[in-house]
Every structure is written in structure tokens, then in C-alpha cells.
Scaffold this active site. Structure first.
Site, mmCIF file in Angstrom:
data_model
loop_
_atom_site.group_PDB
_atom_site.id
_atom_site.type_symbol
_atom_site.label_atom_id
_atom_site.label_comp_id
_atom_site.label_asym_id
_atom_site.label_seq_id
_atom_site.Cartn_x
_atom_site.Cartn_y
_atom_site.Cartn_z
ATOM 1 N N CYS A 1 -52.243 106.469 -93.240
ATOM 2 C CA CYS A 1 -53.684 106.355 -92.941
ATOM 3 C C CYS A 1 -53.809 105.684 -91.582
ATOM 4 C CB CYS A 1 -54.405 105.549 -94.013
ATOM 5 S SG CYS A 1 -54.170 106.143 -95.702
ATOM 6 N N ALA A 2 -53.318 106.342 -90.559
ATOM 7 C CA ALA A 2 -53.086 105.699 -89.263
ATOM 8 C C ALA A 2 -54.364 105.346 -88.531
ATOM 9 C CB ALA A 2 -52.212 106.600 -88.388
ATOM 10 N N GLY B 1 -54.537 103.834 -84.930
ATOM 11 C CA GLY B 1 -53.119 103.627 -84.636
ATOM 12 C C GLY B 1 -52.665 102.214 -84.392
ATOM 13 N N LYS C 1 -51.580 99.866 -86.478
ATOM 14 C CA LYS C 1 -50.336 99.591 -87.200
ATOM 15 C C LYS C 1 -49.231 100.555 -86.789
ATOM 16 C CE LYS C 1 -52.419 97.260 -91.176
ATOM 17 N NZ LYS C 1 -53.814 97.321 -90.710
ATOM 18 N N ASP D 1 -53.699 111.080 -90.565
ATOM 19 C CA ASP D 1 -54.907 110.597 -91.223
ATOM 20 C C ASP D 1 -55.686 111.823 -91.688
ATOM 21 O OD1 ASP D 1 -56.569 107.652 -91.003
ATOM 22 O OD2 ASP D 1 -57.719 109.426 -91.563
ATOM 23 N N ASP E 1 -52.160 102.117 -95.208
ATOM 24 C CA ASP E 1 -53.253 101.226 -94.816
ATOM 25 C C ASP E 1 -54.527 101.829 -95.412
ATOM 26 O OD1 ASP E 1 -54.760 99.282 -93.648
ATOM 27 O OD2 ASP E 1 -54.611 100.064 -91.613
ATOM 28 N N CYS F 1 -57.523 95.792 -96.156
ATOM 29 C CA CYS F 1 -58.213 94.644 -95.553
ATOM 30 C C CYS F 1 -59.324 94.230 -96.514
ATOM 31 C CB CYS F 1 -58.755 94.975 -94.165
ATOM 32 S SG CYS F 1 -59.787 96.452 -94.065
#
Length: 432
Positions: free
Chosen positions: A238-239, A242, A244, A262, A309, A362
């Protein structure tokens, strides 16, 4: 604009975003376009007032007995900025674009500003419907966690070790107040100024040369603890833009293969420019051709590390996005839980025997964190979660203190605990 006129402008912007349920950034942009006379300092000051009012929305509404934009601004001036009722009264004169004078009721409420008898969710400044989740996550510390989420956030950057070192960049940016991060070996931190904003880092020569990227230290830390190794085959599932992906490439020392994808291909657009600046040469971007297309199908069962992510409510970033705190609804949480299950199932198909899945959100909500992992383990009983000592065994620092923030299946960071945004990490190992 005078300080009083800025207060009136903030009340006007809040009226727009509350009535239309729109992001604060959109309302502020429209306000600025319609008032060309407002300079950059005026726009920044109004934005700071709006975001601060949203940080303290529940407590201000409680004290003033109303949830009007005016009440939110007045309450914030006492609860967050520490002004006295008399000082606020001097700003609210009704003259020359100033807010109307304080009513006797407003003046009295501001004078006796107190939250000691308020419900916990009001003291924490979080939506009432989400309070049970936060209370379950943090127990007796939940109110203090909420209050930490209602504070202004610092600005963190990740030093790009492919281009420079933290010591070198610290010297280069010391004039902006740079200080080393507490946890990540690649983090530098800048405290917010009196207006709540950090320095203009994206105009620095080191930014254009790829020496750093803006990234919260918590985001850096969970990526590091996912333990990508040089030479591995790694997927950022799930970039998005970008952040991460670039951190993974640096941690892998530009050795191995790293795929970024993604399901929303539009989110990948900024990654192309960021890659060119970063010097990361091992990244291949895979864009889905259509809805439901798996762009990594050829890698099934081969991947050493799948970093997920996951899409989430973003509750861990409410310091930076306080308007999102009040726009999230139960239906949105249910949708995110569904999305998380789907992306974890995709990851399980990609990972090789003995490989790892690093699940990151998050979020501070157990429904999106431990409960998502529990559901995955029920669907994929061969997977197992790493114990906290194994999770914290990264060789690039002493992370033993983080063991106190362990959950059943992973690790929970938060503004109160670690001084970072709220991030969750669980690392799972595939059988074999």
C-alpha cells in the site's frame, strides 16, 4: 490583518467546514482565494487558529455550552493558547472586522474555564463514539493520550542514508533548530513555532538533492522494526506516495528487489519524482491495470517481506489532521476494517514460506490493530506473530524500552508514549 480580524476569519472558515463537512485545507484554500488581500502571514495565522480550534473542539464546546465556530475559537484561546478572558475581551470589540464583544455568559465561562467535571471523552477531545475504543487501548492513560493527540505536532525528517548521514545533515540544518530524534537513527526533529508551523524544509538544498524526506519518526521506526534486509525481495503493498518505500530502499542499502504498488494508482504519482531524488535504484512500481487486478501475481509465494501500510482511520495522526478527527464516522471505520482484511489476505498470498508480513497502521484503535491481526490468524492459522523481544531485536538501536508498549500481537506507539504519531506494528511469519 489585525489579530482580531484573524479571529473573525478563523470563525468564518470554521463555519464553512462544519456546515459543509469538508476538509479544513479545502475551506482554508477557498477562503484565501476569495480574499486576495490576505498575505502569507495572515493565511498562516488563520490556518493555525482553525486547526487549533479543531484540536480542542470538544472541550471548548463543553466550556462554552455551544458548538458554534465562535465558541470553538474562544474556548481554544483559553484552553490551548492560554489567554485570559480579559485578553480575549480586548480582541472581541466588534470594531474593524473584530468579533463581536463577549456576552456576559461567554466572559463568565472563559473566566472559570475548567474540565475537571467533564466526561472523559471531552477531556480527551475525541469523538464520543470512539471513546470506548481509546479507553480499551490505553486504559487509565486514555484521557492523557487524547490530550497528547490534541497538541501541535513537531516536524520530523528521515535522513536518506543513501545520500548523507544524520550528523552531516544535523550540521547543515542546525540553523533551523534541528535536533536528533529519540528513537530512529535516521530522524531529525523540528519543533513547531508560535504559529504551529515548522520551518520551510522543502526549500533547503539538501531536500532537492535527496538528502532527506519529511516523515514522522514513528513511521520511520515501524519501518525499521519491520527489518528489511539487503538482498531480499520486498513488497510495499500500500505504497501511496512512497514514504515507506523510500525508507525500505535505504534500509536495504539499495540491494535486492523492492516493489511498490497501490490499488489506487493515483496515489503512486508522487513516488516517481521522489525516487529520482532519492537515489533508490532497486524500486519497481507496479500499477494495477484495472479494479481487482493483482499487479504482483507473478510474485505469489516468493516474497521475503510484505509491508502492509494499511488504509485506516488515521487516528494516530490527529495532531496533524485535527479536522479528520471530527469527520470520521462509524461507517468509515467499518469500511477500513474490511479493507484491512482484504489487503492482509493479499499479503498472505505473496509471502514465501518462512517469510514475514509487517502490518502497519497509523491508528490507535484496537479494531484496526490487534483485532485485525486476530481475524487474520483465524483465517490463516499457519501464520504466527513475532514475540515482542524478537520484534525489537533490530541491531540499529536499543529499543528495549518499547517493550512496555507491547500489545497482544504487536507494538503501539503514540504521542504520549513515544512522542511520535500513533503507529501500530505487528510482524507475522509464514509457516515453513
Amino acid at each position: 490583518m489585525t489579530p482580531a480580524a484573524r479571529l473573525s476569519a478563523a470563525i468564518e472558515v470554521l463555519e464553512d467546514l462544519i456546515q459543509r463537512r469538508r476538509p479544513a485545507a479545502d475551506a482554508l484554500k477557498d477562503w484565501g482565494l476569495a480574499r486576495r488581500f490576505a498575505g502569507s502571514k495572515d493565511r498562516a495565522a488563520v490556518a493555525s487558529l482553525v486547526y487549533d480550534a479543531l484540536r480542542r473542539r470538544a472541550s471548548s464546546a463543553y466550556v462554552l455550552g455551544a458548538e458554534s465556530p465562535r465558541a470553538l475559537v474562544l474556548g481554544m484561546l483559553v484552553g490551548l493558547r492560554g489567554l485570559s478572558a480579559a485578553e480575549i475581551g480586548q480582541l472581541c470589540t466588534g470594531e474593524k472586522h473584530a468579533p463581536a464583544p463577549l456576552s456576559p455568559e461567554e466572559a463568565a465561562a472563559l473566566e472559570r474555564f475548567a474540565l475537571d467535571r467533564a466526561p472523559d471523552w471531552v477531556q480527551a477531545d475525541v469523538p464520543e463514539w470512539l471513546w470506548p475504543s481509546l479507553a480499551a487501548a490505553f486504559g487509565p492513560d486514555a484521557v492523557r493520550e487524547g490530550q497528547a493527540l490534541a497538541m501541535r505536532a513537531p516536524v520530523d525528517i528521515r535522513v536518506n542514508r543513501l545520500k548523507t548521514s544524520r550528523d552531516r545533515l544535523l550540521d547543515e540544518l542546525r540553523h533551523l533548530g534541528a535536533e536528533p530524534g529519540a528513537w530512529s537513527p535516521d530522524a531529525l526533529r523540528f519543533q513547531p513555532g508560535h504559529d504551529g508551523r515548522g520551518p520551510s524544509l522543502q526549500t533547503e538544498p539538501a531536500f532537492f538533492s535527496g538528502g532527506f524526506e519529511i516523515q514522522d519518526e514513528g513511521s520511520q521506526l515501524v519501518t525499521l522494526l519491520a527489518a528489511p534486509q539487503p538482498g531480499e525481495l520486498v513488497v510495499d503493498l500500500c505504497a501511496g506516495a512512497g514514504g515507506k518505500t523510500l525508507a525500505l530502499a535505504a534500509l536495504m542499502n539499495n540491494q535486492g528487489r523492492l516493489y511498490a504498488t497501490d490499488l489506487d494508482s493515483r496515489r503512486l504519482a508522487p513516488l516517481h519524482e521522489r525516487l529520482g531524488r532519492s537515489g533508490a535504484g532497486i524500486v519497481e512500481i507496479r500499477i494495477p491495470r484495472s479494479r481487482g487486478h493483482e499487479p504482483l501475481e507473478d510474485l505469489a509465494g516468493q516474497v521475503d517481506l510484505v509491508l502492509v501500510d494499511a488504509p485506516c482511520t488515521g487516528s494516530g495522526t490527529w495532531r496533524r489532521n485535527p479536522d479528520a478527527k471530527w469527520r470520521v464516522r462509524p461507517g468509515a471505520l467499518a469500511e477500513r476494517i474490511k479493507d484491512q482484511a482484504q489487503v492482509l489476505d493479499r499479503a498472505a498470498k505473496l509471502v514465501k514460506p518462512g517469510g514475514r508480513i509487517a502490518y502497519i497502521t497509523c491508528s490507535l484503535l484496537p479494531e484496526e490493530n490487534d483485532q485485525a491481526i486476530a481475524a487474520l490468524l483465524a483465517r490463516q492459522p499457519g501464520l504466527s506473530s513475532l514475540a515482542i523481544d524478537a520484534l525489537l531485536a533490530a541491531p540499529e538501536g536499543d529499543f528495549a524500552l518499547l517493550a512496555g508498549f507491547a500489545t497482544r500481537y504487536g507494538l503501539q506507539l503514540s504521542p504520549l508514549r513515544t512522542g511520535t504519531d500513533g503507529f501500530y506494528l505487528s510482524v507475522l511469519r509464514a509457516p515453513g
